[in-house]
Each structure stands twice: as C-alpha cells, then as structure tokens.
Design a protein around this motif. Structure first.
Motif, PDB file in Angstrom:
ATOM      1  N   CYS A 185      39.928  32.696 -58.557  1.00  0.00           N
ATOM      2  CA  CYS A 185      39.465  31.305 -58.664  1.00  0.00           C
ATOM      3  C   CYS A 185      37.953  31.304 -58.904  1.00  0.00           C
ATOM      4  O   CYS A 185      37.250  32.235 -58.502  1.00  0.00           O
ATOM      5  CB  CYS A 185      39.798  30.572 -57.361  1.00  0.00           C
ATOM      6  SG  CYS A 185      39.414  28.815 -57.413  1.00  0.00           S
ATOM      7  N   CYS A 193      35.816  29.855 -57.364  1.00  0.00           N
ATOM      8  CA  CYS A 193      35.081  29.883 -56.091  1.00  0.00           C
ATOM      9  C   CYS A 193      35.044  31.280 -55.493  1.00  0.00           C
ATOM     10  O   CYS A 193      34.430  31.505 -54.458  1.00  0.00           O
ATOM     11  CB  CYS A 193      35.686  28.896 -55.101  1.00  0.00           C
ATOM     12  SG  CYS A 193      37.272  29.426 -54.454  1.00  0.00           S
ATOM     13  N   CYS A 199      42.607  27.648 -56.087  1.00  0.00           N
ATOM     14  CA  CYS A 199      43.083  28.126 -54.785  1.00  0.00           C
ATOM     15  C   CYS A 199      43.293  26.960 -53.823  1.00  0.00           C
ATOM     16  O   CYS A 199      43.780  27.137 -52.719  1.00  0.00           O
ATOM     17  CB  CYS A 199      42.067  29.093 -54.197  1.00  0.00           C
ATOM     18  SG  CYS A 199      40.531  28.281 -53.732  1.00  0.00           S
ATOM     19  N   CYS A 209      40.569  24.618 -53.826  1.00  0.00           N
ATOM     20  CA  CYS A 209      39.207  24.074 -53.788  1.00  0.00           C
ATOM     21  C   CYS A 209      39.048  22.932 -54.791  1.00  0.00           C
ATOM     22  O   CYS A 209      38.252  22.017 -54.557  1.00  0.00           O
ATOM     23  CB  CYS A 209      38.179  25.164 -54.036  1.00  0.00           C
ATOM     24  SG  CYS A 209      38.276  25.909 -55.666  1.00  0.00           S
TER      25      CYS A 209
HETATM   26 ZN   LIG Z   1      38.855  28.081 -55.334  1.00  0.00          ZN
END
Ligand SMILES: [Zn+2]
Length: 201
Positions: free
Chosen positions: A45, A47, A68, A70
C-alpha cells in the motif's frame, strides 16, 4: 486432449498482476500456497503496509480492495474536514445552534416546540440547509447565541443576529414591561434598579 491419468503440472497464472496498481495497492508478487491456485497477491500500500489480497478483489467486484484500509479512513477524515457543519473535523457550536433552532420550529417532539413551532414561529426555506445558514450568519462568535430581533418573527436572515444572554433575555415575548421613574423597563431591570436605589438610601 489431456490424459486424465497424467501427473498434473503447475499451471501458469491466467494473468500476471505484478507491477500493476489498483488504487493505493502496487502488486509485488504472487502469493503461492501449496495445493492452491495463487489467487492471492502480495501487495504494497502507498502507506507502506504489506498485505496479501485476492486477485478478484484487486480487479474489482463485490469485495473490491483499493488499499490496506487507510484510503477509507483518509476519505472519511477528508469528508469531515470538508463538511461545513464541522470545525476541525467535529460538529461546530454553530451547527448545533442551527439544528436546535430548526428542531424547535419543526419537530413537535422537541422540548421547545410549544414556544416556537407550536406558536407559529418558523424557519426560512433557505435555512433548511446548514450551508445557507452559515453563509448568512457566519460562525457563532464566542459567548453569543442566535437571537431573533422580533421575538414573534421567524428564524431568517432578516430577523436574526448573534446576541449575548443579556440582550436575548430582554427580547422575550413574555417579559413584563413596567413604567418606572427612570423610564419603561422590563421587570428584571426594574427590580435591579430598585435594589440600587435602596442600597444608596
Ligand atoms: Zn494503506
């Protein structure tokens, strides 16, 4: 035609998603499980979180995956910040004031309805939308509340102002006005005036 008795060979994936991007996911590698077709993929991801995700979820469908988790959280937070009813992501004092006025006028179950909607006091069509109310009145200044200039008039831009409790209490329909030597005043002020006179005697 394949011989049914032949030893099965490893089937190549029908598609290769490595390197593809789906929302915030970038597919890193197929996730192989013994005896199971590699329908899952190792994804990274944006993030920084790694997870295995079903190929069908990456490609769409009912359980579509775009991060994910987020992305949903960030979108929700962005919506909260963009909502005019919120200040710093939380419903503002001004929003609660508007909601209270609306419910006093329109909701018979509201505790104040009998003094407002029940007495014919309404709220303008424009102010049925919070954004319009905010555009007309601005955020409630600290210590002030919404006051109707004409206590028998509606909640509308022409009849409303931000006022302190002192001003509001002197603008009620049930105030008793008294003629005193110092002029006409409501009973509360007349009593205070009288107390001052007594103190100075
Ligand atoms: Zn994420």
């Amino acid at each position: 035609m394949a011989d049914k008795n032949s030893i099965p060979v490893f089937r190549k994936p029908l598609y290769d998603l490595v390197g593809c991007r789906f929302g915030r996911w970038v597919v890193i590698a197929p996730h192989r499980i013994e005896g199971v077709h590699h329908t899952k993929w190792v994804c990274l991801c944006d993030c920084g979180t790694f997870k295995t995700v079903y190929g069908s979820s990456l490609k769409g469908g009912k359980h579509k995956s775009r991060s994910c988790g987020c992305l949903v959280l960030d979108t929700r937070a962005a919506k909260k910040l963009a909502n005019p009813a919120n200040v710093n992501g939380k419903p503002s004092k001004t929003y609660y004031i508007w909601r209270g006025a609306k419910s006093r006028c329109l909701s018979p179950s509201s505790s104040g309805y009998k003094y407002y909607g029940g007495k014919g006091i309404g709220i303008s069509d424009s102010w049925m939308t919070y954004a319009n109310f905010l555009a007309d009145m601005g955020e409630a200044p600290a210590g002030l509340s919404l006051d109707r200039v004409d206590a028998k008039g509606d909640y509308c831009v022409e009849n409303c102002r931000w006022a302190d409790n002192h001003t509001q209490s002197r603008n009620k329909t049930n105030n008793l006005w008294i003629d005193t030597p110092d002029g006409k005043m409501i009973s509360v002020d007349a009593a205070k005036n009288m107390a001052l006179v007594i103190l100075h005697l």
